[in-house]
Scaffold this active site. Structure first.
Site, mmCIF file in Angstrom:
data_model
loop_
_atom_site.group_PDB
_atom_site.id
_atom_site.type_symbol
_atom_site.label_atom_id
_atom_site.label_comp_id
_atom_site.label_asym_id
_atom_site.label_seq_id
_atom_site.Cartn_x
_atom_site.Cartn_y
_atom_site.Cartn_z
ATOM 1 N N GLY A 79 2.892 -7.194 1.473
ATOM 2 C CA GLY A 79 2.628 -6.231 2.537
ATOM 3 C C GLY A 79 2.676 -6.902 3.900
ATOM 4 C CB SER A 120 6.965 -5.604 6.580
ATOM 5 O OG SER A 120 8.025 -5.290 7.438
ATOM 6 N NE ARG A 121 6.784 -0.919 10.328
ATOM 7 C CZ ARG A 121 7.886 -0.826 9.596
ATOM 8 N NH1 ARG A 121 7.821 -1.060 8.298
ATOM 9 N NH2 ARG A 121 9.047 -0.503 10.146
ATOM 10 C CG ASN A 144 -2.280 -7.266 3.325
ATOM 11 O OD1 ASN A 144 -3.380 -6.845 3.683
ATOM 12 N ND2 ASN A 144 -1.155 -6.908 3.947
ATOM 13 C CE1 TYR A 163 -7.142 1.599 -0.026
ATOM 14 C CE2 TYR A 163 -9.384 1.827 0.808
ATOM 15 C CZ TYR A 163 -8.165 1.183 0.810
ATOM 16 O OH TYR A 163 -7.958 0.101 1.646
ATOM 17 C CB ALA A 166 -11.560 3.481 -8.370
ATOM 18 C CE LYS A 191 -7.577 -1.986 -1.021
ATOM 19 N NZ LYS A 191 -6.601 -3.097 -0.918
#
Length: 241
Positions: free
Chosen positions: A5, A7-8, A84, A149, A151, A153
């Site tokens: 992840g 790129s941004r 990430n 979400y 769950a 993490k």
């Protein structure tokens, strides 16, 4: 240094900082962004570290093993892995589409576990390495509309702690960082009022920034983190204090 992840947003910030500290960063994302291309050019000009790019759809799990093999072949041993990449899809569980739930779990949980599996095998042969999973404060604090979400993490937190026990005897550290609400694409959906309320609730009366998380990653990768493993480092300006 493998950063997914990258790129941004937060991943881009980590790539910039780590390359400026002399690391060769391999940023993995679906496609190159203009921001990452500019950061890579800046790193080349400064001759401090480097930023490389590998295109990969991390939700396609069959691409993960070939990705790790190609990075190892092209750049040598992988010292660090930063998981990430992730989706921040929100919604009430009762109304979320099954396909959205599947996408969240696949990219936020299954993909980092499998990617770590392939990278850890290489680190085990070197008896050295650092693995950092980017979790979230929602793994331990409830927020309406973020149950799925949360769950995903929370699963990374449990994964981190147990894997630290597995890999510790081989000199490999495994930690998680739990950012609060920071200025990334995932928080751009919040209104100004919502952002103000988050800042007022925080002990430091502000929101944490992507740079704060990047510097925490840098610390765990460096000599200061050599005896830190199995922990969750919260970076949220005191939002959960």
């Amino acid at each position: 240094m493998l950063v997914t992840g990258g790129s941004r947003g937060l991943g881009l910030e980590m790539a910039r900082l780590l390359s400026s500290r002399g690391y060769r960063v391999i940023a993995v994302a679906r496609k190159m962004s203009e921001e990452l291309d500019a950061a890579a050019a800046a790193a080349r000009a400064a001759k401090q570290g480097a930023i490389e790019f590998r295109a990969c759809d991390l939700s396609t799990v069959t691409e993960l093993k070939p990705l790790v093999r190609s990075v190892r072949a092209d750049f040598g041993p992988i010292y660090g892995l930063i998981n990430n990449a992730g989706l921040g899809t929100s919604g009430l569980l009762s109304t979320m589409r099954d396909t959205d739930i599947d996408r969240l779990i696949r990219l936020n949980t299954v993909s980092p576990i499998l990617l770590t599996k392939y990278v850890a095998r290489l680190m085990m042969s070197e008896r050295n390495g650092r693995i950092i999973n980017i979790a979230s404060i929602v793994a331990s604090v409830g927020y309406s509309g973020l149950s799925v979400y949360s769950a995903t993490k929370a699963s990374l937190v449990g994964f981190t702690r147990s894997l630290a026990r597995e890999l510790g005897p081989l000199g490999i550290t495994v930690n998680a960082i739990a950012p609060g609400f920071i200025d990334t694409a995932m928080t751009h959906e919040l209104t100004d009022d919502q952002r103000d309320r988050i800042a007022r609730r925080s002990a430091l009366k502000r929101m944490a920034e992507a740079d704060d998380v990047a510097r925490s990653v840098e610390f765990l990768l460096g000599s200061g983190g050599r005896n830190i493993t199995g922990i969750v480092l919260t970076v949220d300006a005191g939002n959960t204090a």
